[in-house]
Design a protein around this motif. Structure first.
Motif, PDB file in Angstrom:
ATOM      1  N   ASN A 145      -1.480   6.274  -3.324  1.00 35.43           N
ATOM      2  CA  ASN A 145      -1.342   6.545  -1.887  1.00 35.43           C
ATOM      3  C   ASN A 145      -0.174   7.488  -1.585  1.00 35.43           C
ATOM      4  O   ASN A 145       0.105   7.779  -0.432  1.00 35.43           O
ATOM      5  N   ARG A 146       0.496   7.965  -2.597  1.00 31.87           N
ATOM      6  CA  ARG A 146       1.723   8.744  -2.420  1.00 31.87           C
ATOM      7  C   ARG A 146       1.562   9.931  -1.469  1.00 31.87           C
ATOM      8  O   ARG A 146       2.468  10.225  -0.703  1.00 31.87           O
ATOM      9  N   GLU A 147       0.437  10.590  -1.502  1.00 26.43           N
ATOM     10  CA  GLU A 147       0.241  11.777  -0.668  1.00 26.43           C
ATOM     11  C   GLU A 147      -0.394  11.469   0.683  1.00 26.43           C
ATOM     12  O   GLU A 147      -0.674  12.382   1.452  1.00 26.43           O
ATOM     13  N   ASN A 148      -0.624  10.190   0.954  1.00 25.75           N
ATOM     14  CA  ASN A 148      -1.329   9.855   2.194  1.00 25.75           C
ATOM     15  C   ASN A 148      -0.892   8.473   2.672  1.00 25.75           C
ATOM     16  O   ASN A 148      -1.697   7.535   2.683  1.00 25.75           O
ATOM     17  N   ARG A 149       0.371   8.344   3.053  1.00 26.90           N
ATOM     18  CA  ARG A 149       0.878   7.036   3.454  1.00 26.90           C
ATOM     19  C   ARG A 149       1.714   7.052   4.726  1.00 26.90           C
ATOM     20  O   ARG A 149       2.270   6.034   5.122  1.00 26.90           O
ATOM     21  N   GLY A 150       1.789   8.192   5.381  1.00 24.35           N
ATOM     22  CA  GLY A 150       2.583   8.291   6.599  1.00 24.35           C
ATOM     23  C   GLY A 150       2.139   7.324   7.686  1.00 24.35           C
ATOM     24  O   GLY A 150       2.960   6.690   8.347  1.00 24.35           O
ATOM     25  N   GLN A 156       0.821  -1.207   0.000  1.00 23.77           N
ATOM     26  CA  GLN A 156       0.000   0.000   0.000  1.00 23.77           C
ATOM     27  C   GLN A 156       0.858   1.263   0.000  1.00 23.77           C
ATOM     28  O   GLN A 156       0.503   2.256  -0.633  1.00 23.77           O
ATOM     29  N   VAL A 157       1.974   1.237   0.699  1.00 22.93           N
ATOM     30  CA  VAL A 157       2.883   2.393   0.682  1.00 22.93           C
ATOM     31  C   VAL A 157       3.397   2.625  -0.736  1.00 22.93           C
ATOM     32  O   VAL A 157       3.543   3.771  -1.175  1.00 22.93           O
TER      33      VAL A 157
END
Length: 147
Positions: free
Chosen positions: A50-55, A44-45
């Motif tokens: 998901n690049r802008e929301n994976r922290g 998923q990372v």
């Protein structure tokens, strides 16, 4: 999702069993869940959407065994956004890794690519580069003799 929840609930209950075979089988099944969770979190990372929301995904990885994920963590720390960088660096600071010479060479390439980032303040790039350099130095020092 409820089937998975019930399965996990049953496995957790089985850990309290007086039957060692049942208890051990439950523990091993929970380990399989954990390994599958790490694999899926990493997938998923890596997903572009998901690049802008994976922290949070990287943060959660820190609660699992990430010893085989050195390459991904270096890449996320060097090329990810701020939150991803922070969580990846934290994992690399708090976990132990068995790093191969190939992974070290790949990490050096990430450091080179980091220097070309124009979406970060140059001082931040330099500070991140220094942090990653320190992590790579520790990984190199941990290499067995002859490798």
């Amino acid at each position: 999702m409820s089937d998975r929840h019930e399965t996990l609930t049953a496995l957790l209950a089985a850990l309290g069993s007086s039957d060692p075979r049942r208890r051990n089988a439950a523990a091993l099944r929970i380990q399989e869940f954990a390994e599958a969770a790490v694999d899926e979190l990493c997938r998923q990372v890596e997903r572009p959407e998901n690049r802008e929301n994976r922290g949070t995904l990287v943060h959660v990885l820190g609660t699992f065994n990430c010893s085989s994920r050195f390459a991904e963590l270096v890449r996320w720390a060097g090329l990810g956004g701020y939150e991803v960088q922070c969580h990846a660096l934290n994992i690399m600071d708090t976990h132990r890794f068995a790093v191969t010479p190939t992974q070290l060479r790949d990490a050096e390439r990430v450091l080179d690519e980091l220097r070309t980032r124009d979406d970060m303040d140059p001082n931040d790039v330099e500070a991140l580069h220094d942090q990653l350099r320190e992590i790579l130095s520790r990984a190199e020092d941990a290499q067995p003799d002859g490798d």
